[in-house]
Design a protein around this motif. Structure first.
Motif, mmCIF file in Angstrom:
data_model
loop_
_atom_site.group_PDB
_atom_site.id
_atom_site.type_symbol
_atom_site.label_atom_id
_atom_site.label_comp_id
_atom_site.label_asym_id
_atom_site.label_seq_id
_atom_site.Cartn_x
_atom_site.Cartn_y
_atom_site.Cartn_z
ATOM 1 N N LEU A 8 12.345 -7.873 -5.339
ATOM 2 C CA LEU A 8 11.217 -8.437 -4.604
ATOM 3 C C LEU A 8 10.574 -7.370 -3.725
ATOM 4 N N TRP A 9 9.234 -7.445 -3.640
ATOM 5 C CA TRP A 9 8.472 -6.518 -2.819
ATOM 6 C C TRP A 9 7.554 -7.328 -1.910
ATOM 7 N N ALA A 10 7.909 -7.360 -0.634
ATOM 8 C CA ALA A 10 7.092 -8.074 0.350
ATOM 9 C C ALA A 10 6.247 -7.028 1.079
ATOM 10 N N VAL A 11 5.036 -6.827 0.595
ATOM 11 C CA VAL A 11 4.163 -5.775 1.123
ATOM 12 C C VAL A 11 3.019 -6.418 1.897
ATOM 13 N N HIS A 12 2.770 -5.905 3.098
ATOM 14 C CA HIS A 12 1.653 -6.401 3.897
ATOM 15 C C HIS A 12 0.357 -6.330 3.099
ATOM 16 N N ALA A 13 -0.322 -7.465 2.994
ATOM 17 C CA ALA A 13 -1.563 -7.535 2.207
ATOM 18 C C ALA A 13 -2.729 -7.036 3.047
ATOM 19 N N GLY A 14 -2.757 -5.731 3.294
ATOM 20 C CA GLY A 14 -3.792 -5.150 4.139
ATOM 21 C C GLY A 14 -5.140 -5.052 3.476
ATOM 22 N N GLY A 15 -5.177 -5.184 2.171
ATOM 23 C CA GLY A 15 -6.400 -5.084 1.392
ATOM 24 C C GLY A 15 -6.049 -4.744 -0.044
ATOM 25 N N ARG A 16 -6.978 -4.979 -0.969
ATOM 26 C CA ARG A 16 -6.697 -4.696 -2.376
ATOM 27 C C ARG A 16 -6.334 -3.227 -2.582
ATOM 28 N N SER A 17 -7.060 -2.324 -1.928
ATOM 29 C CA SER A 17 -6.807 -0.898 -2.125
ATOM 30 C C SER A 17 -5.439 -0.488 -1.583
ATOM 31 N N ILE A 18 -4.974 -1.150 -0.522
ATOM 32 C CA ILE A 18 -3.638 -0.863 0.012
ATOM 33 C C ILE A 18 -2.573 -1.296 -0.985
ATOM 34 N N LEU A 19 -2.704 -2.493 -1.519
ATOM 35 C CA LEU A 19 -1.728 -2.984 -2.489
ATOM 36 C C LEU A 19 -1.754 -2.132 -3.759
ATOM 37 N N ASP A 20 -2.928 -1.737 -4.195
ATOM 38 C CA ASP A 20 -3.025 -0.854 -5.361
ATOM 39 C C ASP A 20 -2.321 0.471 -5.087
ATOM 40 N N ALA A 21 -2.464 0.985 -3.849
ATOM 41 C CA ALA A 21 -1.846 2.260 -3.495
ATOM 42 C C ALA A 21 -0.325 2.167 -3.520
ATOM 43 N N VAL A 22 0.221 1.058 -3.011
ATOM 44 C CA VAL A 22 1.670 0.863 -3.036
ATOM 45 C C VAL A 22 2.163 0.761 -4.473
ATOM 46 N N GLU A 23 1.472 -0.021 -5.260
ATOM 47 C CA GLU A 23 1.849 -0.189 -6.665
ATOM 48 C C GLU A 23 1.819 1.143 -7.406
ATOM 49 N N ARG A 24 0.800 1.927 -7.135
ATOM 50 C CA ARG A 24 0.651 3.222 -7.812
ATOM 51 C C ARG A 24 1.693 4.227 -7.318
ATOM 52 N N GLY A 25 1.868 4.302 -5.998
ATOM 53 C CA GLY A 25 2.790 5.285 -5.437
ATOM 54 C C GLY A 25 4.231 5.050 -5.839
ATOM 55 N N LEU A 26 4.628 3.789 -5.946
ATOM 56 C CA LEU A 26 6.005 3.447 -6.297
ATOM 57 C C LEU A 26 6.182 3.163 -7.781
ATOM 58 N N GLU A 27 5.069 3.194 -8.524
ATOM 59 C CA GLU A 27 5.091 2.900 -9.970
ATOM 60 C C GLU A 27 5.742 1.543 -10.239
ATOM 61 N N LEU A 28 5.246 0.531 -9.545
ATOM 62 C CA LEU A 28 5.795 -0.814 -9.675
ATOM 63 C C LEU A 28 5.204 -1.533 -10.885
ATOM 64 N N PRO A 29 5.922 -2.515 -11.421
ATOM 65 C CA PRO A 29 5.364 -3.339 -12.496
ATOM 66 C C PRO A 29 4.107 -4.066 -12.029
ATOM 67 N N GLU A 30 3.273 -4.464 -12.962
ATOM 68 C CA GLU A 30 1.961 -5.032 -12.645
ATOM 69 C C GLU A 30 2.031 -6.254 -11.748
ATOM 70 N N ASN A 31 3.047 -7.106 -11.926
ATOM 71 C CA ASN A 31 3.116 -8.361 -11.153
ATOM 72 C C ASN A 31 4.040 -8.273 -9.934
ATOM 73 N N ALA A 32 4.517 -7.080 -9.601
ATOM 74 C CA ALA A 32 5.499 -6.951 -8.522
ATOM 75 C C ALA A 32 4.939 -7.400 -7.179
ATOM 76 N N LEU A 33 3.653 -7.219 -6.971
ATOM 77 C CA LEU A 33 3.043 -7.542 -5.682
ATOM 78 C C LEU A 33 2.243 -8.843 -5.728
ATOM 79 N N GLU A 34 2.545 -9.699 -6.684
ATOM 80 C CA GLU A 34 1.793 -10.941 -6.834
ATOM 81 C C GLU A 34 1.829 -11.817 -5.576
#
Length: 369
Positions: free
Chosen positions: A287-313
């Protein structure tokens, strides 16, 4: 020599959430659109607004639209050419913040005073009042006035983690402690009158919301395992939050997502246990509980950590349905995870993180039980 007992683990037993009554996203987009001087600026703003991945944002301020399409508000604080003073905005914060916090507390228990609360921790960065929200909430809920009080103020979006860290330490030091953790933010009070597109786009993200959580040693809900902070060198001026004559002015630099992505890519490649991943791989966390600071922030976390597409749903859903509620946002994400847990599910390990001024990240490992 006797071995000392292992320290207890603090758990979030329950989370209550609350939103104000007015969905103002569409109307406020109209208000901001009218601030822009030219067609080009309005076109840029509209294009970026559509990419925000936000459908609803809530406020106590009621947006009013005239027959001619002009947008105003019920309190007259966003009248063109004479936006309200900081003093006026703080009057509204003093009126509304306790009400929203009480709604969240009622989701836990409409008579929280019976719960034997020993400590109250309140996090808020969108207003100031004394006696503080901690005292106001204790008085209005019937919590024993001897309860220990702490206010976590002006830390921004990652204040949720700092508030939980404090509750974690309180329970570990006093296992019988019953800690009420409240996050309440009225971000929409701080809309600024400006013609700068980047500032208006930053304001487009923010919304109002509140949460209340009960943290005890009782082993149910979310186990809080450990906490760790990290800062990106040379990034102090990327996120700033300053008190002006017309509310609190937020600066959110366009470099923030890039710097977060780069920093997390470095964290992902580390093999030692001093980083935010604690020497583990991303695959070790369900599970990844990431502060939803904005779409670009969530995209950055997903990209930086190479997370699966639905990890931050869960985070993307909170962003879509509520916007960025500053410190309350991460708690909304955790509440969604708790609500989605099914009977018979085993414990699932997770990592939570939130970003804010510094540029810093506050993180903790958890287990959803």
């Amino acid at each position: 020599m006797q071995t000392p007992p292992a320290p207890v683990t603090a758990h979030i037993n329950a989370i209550g959430t609350a939103l104000p009554p007015n969905d103002v996203h569409a109307a406020f987009r109209g208000l901001i659109d009218h601030m822009l001087p030219g067609k080009r600026e309005r076109a840029v703003y509209e294009r970026m607004a559509k990419r925000s991945a936000i459908e609803s944002r809530y406020s106590f301020v009621e947006a009013l639209v005239s027959e001619e399409g002009a947008v105003s508000d019920s309190e007259g604080i966003y009248t063109r050419g004479k936006f309200a003073s900081t003093a006026r905005r703080m009057e509204l914060y003093e009126r509304w913040a306790p009400e929203l916090a009480l709604q969240a507390i009622d989701q836990l228990d409409d008579d929280i005073g019976r719960q034997g609360i020993t400590h109250v921790v309140v996090a808020s960065c969108t207003g100031f009042v004394a006696p503080g929200l901690d005292q106001i909430l204790i008085r209005r809920t019937g919590i024993d006035p001897s309860a220990e009080r702490t206010l976590v103020g002006f830390m921004g979006c990652y204040a949720a983690v700092n508030a939980l860290r404090l509750a974690h330490h309180l329970v570990r030091s006093t296992p019988e402690a019953r800690v009420l953790v409240v996050n309440v933010e009225l971000c929409t009070l701080h809309l600024q009158e400006t013609t700068e597109v980047d500032k208006l786009l930053a304001m487009l993200l923010f919304s109002d919301g509140a949460t209340a959580a009960l943290v005890t040693a009782e082993p149910k809900g979310i186990a809080l395992n450990d906490f760790r902070a990290a800062a990106i060198p040379g990034s102090d001026d990327l996120i700033t939050w300053r008190i002006g004559d017309q509310g609190f002015a937020m600066h959110l630099d366009g470099q923030v997502p890039i710097r977060i992505s780069e920093a997390l890519a470095i964290e992902r490649s580390r093999n030692d246990d001093t980083g935010i991943l604690r020497g583990q791989s991303c695959a070790d966390y369900d599970l990844w509980a990431v502060h939803a600071g904005g779409r670009s922030i969530l995209d950055a976390v997903e990209r930086g950590l190479e997370l699966p597409e639905n990890a931050l749903e869960p985070s993307r859903t909170v962003l879509r349905e509520c916007g960025n509620m500053s410190s309350a946002t991460l708690m909304f994400v955790l509440a969604r995870m708790m609500a989605a847990r099914k009977e018979g599910d085993g414990a699932r390990p997770g990592l939570a993180m939130a970003f804010g001024p510094g540029l810093a990240a506050e993180t903790f490992r958890f287990s959803l039980l």
